[in-house]
Motif scaffolding. Structure first.
Motif, PDB file in Angstrom:
ATOM      1  N   ASP A  67      38.551  34.243  35.947  1.00  0.00           N
ATOM      2  CA  ASP A  67      39.291  35.293  36.642  1.00  0.00           C
ATOM      3  C   ASP A  67      38.440  36.547  36.817  1.00  0.00           C
ATOM      4  OD1 ASP A  67      41.500  33.647  36.887  1.00  0.00           O
ATOM      5  OD2 ASP A  67      42.569  34.531  35.189  1.00  0.00           O
TER       6      ASP A  67
ATOM      7  N   ALA B 105      37.326  38.284  40.337  1.00  0.00           N
ATOM      8  CA  ALA B 105      37.583  39.694  40.625  1.00  0.00           C
ATOM      9  C   ALA B 105      36.304  40.391  41.091  1.00  0.00           C
ATOM     10  CB  ALA B 105      38.161  40.387  39.390  1.00  0.00           C
TER      11      ALA B 105
ATOM     12  N   GLU C 287      35.460  39.158  44.614  1.00  0.00           N
ATOM     13  CA  GLU C 287      36.375  39.755  45.586  1.00  0.00           C
ATOM     14  C   GLU C 287      35.973  41.204  45.877  1.00  0.00           C
ATOM     15  OE1 GLU C 287      41.139  39.712  46.323  1.00  0.00           O
ATOM     16  OE2 GLU C 287      40.489  40.231  44.281  1.00  0.00           O
TER      17      GLU C 287
ATOM     18  N   GLU D  17      44.642  46.625  45.639  1.00  0.00           N
ATOM     19  CA  GLU D  17      44.830  45.341  44.957  1.00  0.00           C
ATOM     20  C   GLU D  17      43.491  44.771  44.476  1.00  0.00           C
ATOM     21  OE1 GLU D  17      46.269  40.796  45.978  1.00  0.00           O
ATOM     22  OE2 GLU D  17      47.069  42.441  47.188  1.00  0.00           O
TER      23      GLU D  17
ATOM     24  N   ASN E 299      42.151  47.217  41.649  1.00  0.00           N
ATOM     25  CA  ASN E 299      42.923  47.094  40.417  1.00  0.00           C
ATOM     26  C   ASN E 299      42.661  45.767  39.719  1.00  0.00           C
ATOM     27  OD1 ASN E 299      43.982  49.637  40.868  1.00  0.00           O
ATOM     28  ND2 ASN E 299      45.851  48.864  41.833  1.00  0.00           N
ATOM     29  N   ASN E 300      42.470  44.717  40.479  1.00  0.00           N
ATOM     30  CA  ASN E 300      42.146  43.418  39.892  1.00  0.00           C
ATOM     31  C   ASN E 300      40.806  43.493  39.169  1.00  0.00           C
ATOM     32  OD1 ASN E 300      42.411  40.661  39.282  1.00  0.00           O
ATOM     33  ND2 ASN E 300      41.400  40.066  41.181  1.00  0.00           N
TER      34      ASN E 300
ATOM     35  N   ALA F 169      41.010  45.539  35.986  1.00  0.00           N
ATOM     36  CA  ALA F 169      41.699  44.849  34.885  1.00  0.00           C
ATOM     37  C   ALA F 169      40.728  44.015  34.048  1.00  0.00           C
ATOM     38  CB  ALA F 169      42.804  43.953  35.439  1.00  0.00           C
ATOM     39  N   HIS F 170      39.569  43.707  34.607  1.00  0.00           N
ATOM     40  CA  HIS F 170      38.586  42.859  33.916  1.00  0.00           C
ATOM     41  C   HIS F 170      37.346  43.613  33.436  1.00  0.00           C
ATOM     42  CE1 HIS F 170      40.597  39.071  34.833  1.00  0.00           C
ATOM     43  NE2 HIS F 170      40.866  39.594  36.010  1.00  0.00           N
TER      44      HIS F 170
END
Length: 150
Positions: free
Chosen positions: A84, A88, A91, A109, A112-113, A116-117
């Motif tokens: 994941d 991210a 992306e 989006e 933020n993704n 989160a990592h």
């Protein structure tokens, strides 16, 4: 096949050192080298820089990445081989390379993704890698730098 000219950074030697120092800075925050090379490869694929795609492929193979993980970076969304966090980062790399494709260069989006990592320093490292790769692509593609040469 022959390049149109030497790489601009070799013609103007004062440019070469800071470019490579920027690449080193991008890689200084402890992110896995494999991730940084995947980012480099994906950005170079988007920009059609055969020299950088070739280098990214070879670097990932030297790092021990499988044929599947290297070969399917171009289709990372559909391939089951990525974490994941890697997804991210890829992306974010795509969005930050294709700035004009969105009204918001990097949609919330996507940001933020990634956030989160990765922490702020890691995000800075990823963004620097994306930027330096885009710089390399914009030097190599116009001169048709031949893959596998330097």
């Amino acid at each position: 096949m022959e390049a149109r000219m030497k790489n601009p950074a070799t013609i103007i030697p004062a440019a070469q050192k800071p470019i490579f120092e920027l690449m080193q800075a991008a890689q200084s925050q402890g992110l896995p080298q494999e991730l940084m090379e995947m980012i480099h490869l994906r950005v170079s694929q988007i920009n059609g820089c055969s020299f950088c795609v070739d280098a990214g492929y070879k670097n990932l193979r030297k790092l021990g990445e499988s044929d599947e993980r290297v070969g399917l970076v171009v289709a990372w969304r559909e391939a089951p081989y990525y974490t994941d966090a890697e997804r991210a980062a890829l992306e974010l790399a795509e969005a930050a390379t294709r700035l004009a494709d969105h009204t918001d260069a990097v949609p919330d989006e996507v940001w933020n993704n990634a956030a989160a990592h990765f922490d702020e320093k890691q995000l800075a490292s990823i963004l620097l890698m994306i930027a330096v790769t885009n710089l390399f692509n914009r030097l190599n593609a116009p001169i048709r730098q031949v893959a596998g040469t330097w």
